[in-house]
Design an enzyme around this catalytic site. Structure first.
Site, PDB file in Angstrom:
ATOM      1  N   TYR A 168    -108.699 -18.572  65.189  1.00 37.21           N
ATOM      2  CA  TYR A 168    -108.500 -18.878  63.775  1.00 37.21           C
ATOM      3  C   TYR A 168    -107.207 -18.254  63.248  1.00 37.21           C
ATOM      4  O   TYR A 168    -106.367 -18.912  62.647  1.00 37.21           O
ATOM      5  CB  TYR A 168    -109.707 -18.375  62.969  1.00 37.21           C
ATOM      6  CG  TYR A 168    -109.565 -18.526  61.487  1.00 37.21           C
ATOM      7  CD1 TYR A 168    -109.189 -17.443  60.701  1.00 37.21           C
ATOM      8  CD2 TYR A 168    -109.780 -19.753  60.873  1.00 37.21           C
ATOM      9  CE1 TYR A 168    -109.039 -17.578  59.333  1.00 37.21           C
ATOM     10  CE2 TYR A 168    -109.627 -19.896  59.493  1.00 37.21           C
ATOM     11  CZ  TYR A 168    -109.256 -18.805  58.740  1.00 37.21           C
ATOM     12  OH  TYR A 168    -109.092 -18.945  57.385  1.00 37.21           O
ATOM     13  N   ASP A 203    -108.845  -9.127  56.043  1.00 36.81           N
ATOM     14  CA  ASP A 203    -109.126  -8.480  57.326  1.00 36.81           C
ATOM     15  C   ASP A 203    -107.826  -8.043  58.007  1.00 36.81           C
ATOM     16  O   ASP A 203    -107.840  -7.195  58.889  1.00 36.81           O
ATOM     17  CB  ASP A 203    -109.915  -9.448  58.240  1.00 36.81           C
ATOM     18  CG  ASP A 203    -109.185 -10.778  58.396  1.00 36.81           C
ATOM     19  OD1 ASP A 203    -108.722 -11.328  57.373  1.00 36.81           O
ATOM     20  OD2 ASP A 203    -109.073 -11.275  59.515  1.00 36.81           O
ATOM     21  N   GLU A 236    -105.416 -10.047  48.139  1.00 37.17           N
ATOM     22  CA  GLU A 236    -106.849 -10.091  48.513  1.00 37.17           C
ATOM     23  C   GLU A 236    -107.653  -9.562  47.327  1.00 37.17           C
ATOM     24  O   GLU A 236    -107.342  -8.504  46.786  1.00 37.17           O
ATOM     25  CB  GLU A 236    -107.081  -9.221  49.754  1.00 37.17           C
ATOM     26  CG  GLU A 236    -108.542  -8.856  50.030  1.00 37.17           C
ATOM     27  CD  GLU A 236    -109.463 -10.044  50.282  1.00 37.17           C
ATOM     28  OE1 GLU A 236    -109.172 -10.878  51.163  1.00 37.17           O
ATOM     29  OE2 GLU A 236    -110.480 -10.135  49.561  1.00 37.17           O
ATOM     30  N   ASP A 268    -106.025 -17.933  53.434  1.00 40.44           N
ATOM     31  CA  ASP A 268    -107.064 -17.573  54.394  1.00 40.44           C
ATOM     32  C   ASP A 268    -108.330 -17.241  53.607  1.00 40.44           C
ATOM     33  O   ASP A 268    -108.661 -16.080  53.381  1.00 40.44           O
ATOM     34  CB  ASP A 268    -106.589 -16.366  55.205  1.00 40.44           C
ATOM     35  CG  ASP A 268    -107.677 -15.860  56.128  1.00 40.44           C
ATOM     36  OD1 ASP A 268    -107.516 -14.729  56.667  1.00 40.44           O
ATOM     37  OD2 ASP A 268    -108.700 -16.553  56.289  1.00 40.44           O
ATOM     38  N   SER A 269    -109.015 -18.274  53.151  1.00 41.24           N
ATOM     39  CA  SER A 269    -110.134 -18.058  52.232  1.00 41.24           C
ATOM     40  C   SER A 269    -111.480 -18.160  52.951  1.00 41.24           C
ATOM     41  O   SER A 269    -111.579 -18.753  54.031  1.00 41.24           O
ATOM     42  CB  SER A 269    -110.101 -19.130  51.135  1.00 41.24           C
ATOM     43  OG  SER A 269    -110.452 -20.377  51.703  1.00 41.24           O
ATOM     44  N   SER A 270    -112.497 -17.616  52.314  1.00 41.17           N
ATOM     45  CA  SER A 270    -113.857 -17.881  52.775  1.00 41.17           C
ATOM     46  C   SER A 270    -114.219 -19.268  52.227  1.00 41.17           C
ATOM     47  O   SER A 270    -113.336 -20.025  51.852  1.00 41.17           O
ATOM     48  CB  SER A 270    -114.793 -16.783  52.267  1.00 41.17           C
ATOM     49  OG  SER A 270    -114.537 -16.512  50.902  1.00 41.17           O
ATOM     50  N   ASP A 271    -115.510 -19.599  52.189  1.00 45.33           N
ATOM     51  CA  ASP A 271    -115.896 -20.968  51.804  1.00 45.33           C
ATOM     52  C   ASP A 271    -115.953 -21.141  50.282  1.00 45.33           C
ATOM     53  O   ASP A 271    -115.997 -20.161  49.562  1.00 45.33           O
ATOM     54  CB  ASP A 271    -117.266 -21.296  52.434  1.00 45.33           C
ATOM     55  CG  ASP A 271    -117.185 -21.198  53.954  1.00 45.33           C
ATOM     56  OD1 ASP A 271    -117.986 -20.445  54.548  1.00 45.33           O
ATOM     57  OD2 ASP A 271    -116.291 -21.829  54.531  1.00 45.33           O
TER      58      ASP A 271
HETATM   59  N1  LIG Z   1    -117.507 -20.726  57.293  1.00 43.72           N
HETATM   60  C1  LIG Z   1    -116.106 -20.541  57.688  1.00 43.72           C
HETATM   61  C2  LIG Z   1    -115.513 -19.290  57.072  1.00 43.72           C
HETATM   62  C3  LIG Z   1    -114.024 -19.114  57.415  1.00 43.72           C
HETATM   63  C4  LIG Z   1    -113.602 -17.753  56.956  1.00 43.72           C
HETATM   64  C5  LIG Z   1    -112.151 -17.427  57.242  1.00 43.72           C
HETATM   65  C6  LIG Z   1    -111.909 -16.031  56.737  1.00 43.72           C
HETATM   66  N2  LIG Z   1    -112.380 -14.926  57.288  1.00 43.72           N
HETATM   67  C7  LIG Z   1    -111.991 -13.872  56.520  1.00 43.72           C
HETATM   68  C8  LIG Z   1    -112.237 -12.492  56.613  1.00 43.72           C
HETATM   69  C9  LIG Z   1    -111.751 -11.652  55.635  1.00 43.72           C
HETATM   70  C10 LIG Z   1    -111.039 -12.176  54.585  1.00 43.72           C
HETATM   71  C11 LIG Z   1    -110.775 -13.525  54.496  1.00 43.72           C
HETATM   72  C12 LIG Z   1    -111.278 -14.390  55.479  1.00 43.72           C
HETATM   73  N3  LIG Z   1    -111.240 -15.728  55.639  1.00 43.72           N
END
Ligand SMILES: NCCCCCc1nc2ccccc2[nH]1
Length: 292
Positions: A64, A89, A109, A159-162
């Protein structure tokens, strides 16, 4: 709930749940924005979970982080100024730092606890914060972008969560408009853009908005991440009007013997063939069928 197992249950993927065997719970806390959990899994290393959703595991985070970073940065010559929204992260920072042309990396962030937890439990990921070119801003990415002067950045990585919880606004039209404003002509953005198996409606909406807002190339790419729902995740890549950008071929390769690469270890996932392959989509997800 099966004792000793974590199952990722969410309304965003009804009727299915990926499970990981838990060796040990390492941390559970509640920040101002979300529940944060870290556990030692049996086969994927340590795992970071936000509000019950897997964000990264030590074993497959490389896929990713490398793809969301190098798909945009290897598509333009000489990126100098980069902004990361989310990504607390530090993994995207680690990857951005591999590009020797980079002069400045801003990261915004919203949740400081995510940064602290990552630095404590995921040092090989949070190593990205140590690069001297990095400036960390704790705050809302929407506000940060509104305040950014026009044409500031060569590239912006979201780089986001959902789109449930703190990241919801990062999937909406006004945010994409502010991204375009903050990019220079021929600048590029790359966002986390969910799964073609699970979220075609979300993706169609993102593509429709981006096609209206970004006058350059707009392409969807995807890759395999075993611990994300449906085992894949996508990226929306957009370029503003200006010097032509072709996302489908890497024109700015990361030279293997670059000093930065040595300090951060070699790339584990990304290469120029995977770059081009990422834009090959199954028929149900192609322009004639649906969107790209
Ligand atoms: N269900 C898919 C979720 C994808 C998440 C990607 C991701 N993972 C992360 C960890 C910390 C901060 C931002 C983030 N963005």
């Amino acid at each position: 709930v099966i004792p000793g197992w974590f199952s990722e249950i969410s309304t965003l993927w009804p009727g299915e749940a990926h499970s990981l065997k838990v060796e040990k719970l390492l941390f559970h806390g509640k920040s101002d924005y979300q529940n944060i959990t870290v556990f030692q899994s049996s086969t994927y290393g340590k795992v970071l979970v936000l509000d019950g959703v897997i964000q990264l595991t030590e074993r497959d985070e490389c896929a990713y982080q490398e793809m969301i970073t190098h798909l945009p940065l290897c598509s333009i010559p000489n990126p100098k100024k980069v902004l990361v929204i989310g990504g607390g992260d530090g993994g995207v920072l680690r990857e951005v730092a591999r590009h020797s042309s980079i002069e400045k990396i801003d990261i915004c962030e919203i949740d400081k606890m995510v940064v602290d937890v990552s630095q404590h439990f995921f040092p090989s990921v949070a190593v990205g914060f140590e690069d001297p070119r990095v400036t960390l801003h704790i705050g809302d990415g929407v506000a940060f972008l509104k305040a950014a002067p026009e044409g500031t950045y060569d590239a912006i990585i979201v780089d986001s969560s959902d789109p449930i919880g703190p990241a919801r606004e990062l999937f909406e039209k006004p945010f994409f408009e502010s991204l375009a404003k903050a990019l220079r002509p021929g600048g590029v953005m790359c966002t986390q853009a969910e799964s073609i198996w699970l979220h075609m409606h979300i993706i169609e909406n993102i593509v429709a908005n981006c096609r209206q807002i970004f006058k350059g190339c707009v392409d969807y790419a995807w890759t395999t991440v075993p611990t994300y729902p449906s085992g894949v995740i996508g990226f929306m890549l957009c370029a503003t009007e200006g010097p032509a950008v072709d996302f489908k071929h890497s024109i700015n390769p990361i030279d293997a013997d670059d000093s930065h690469v040595k300090t951060k270890g070699p790339l584990k996932f990304y290469n120029s063939e995977i770059h081009s392959a990422a834009f090959c989509l199954p028929s149900f997800a192609r322009k004639n069928e649906s969107f790209v």
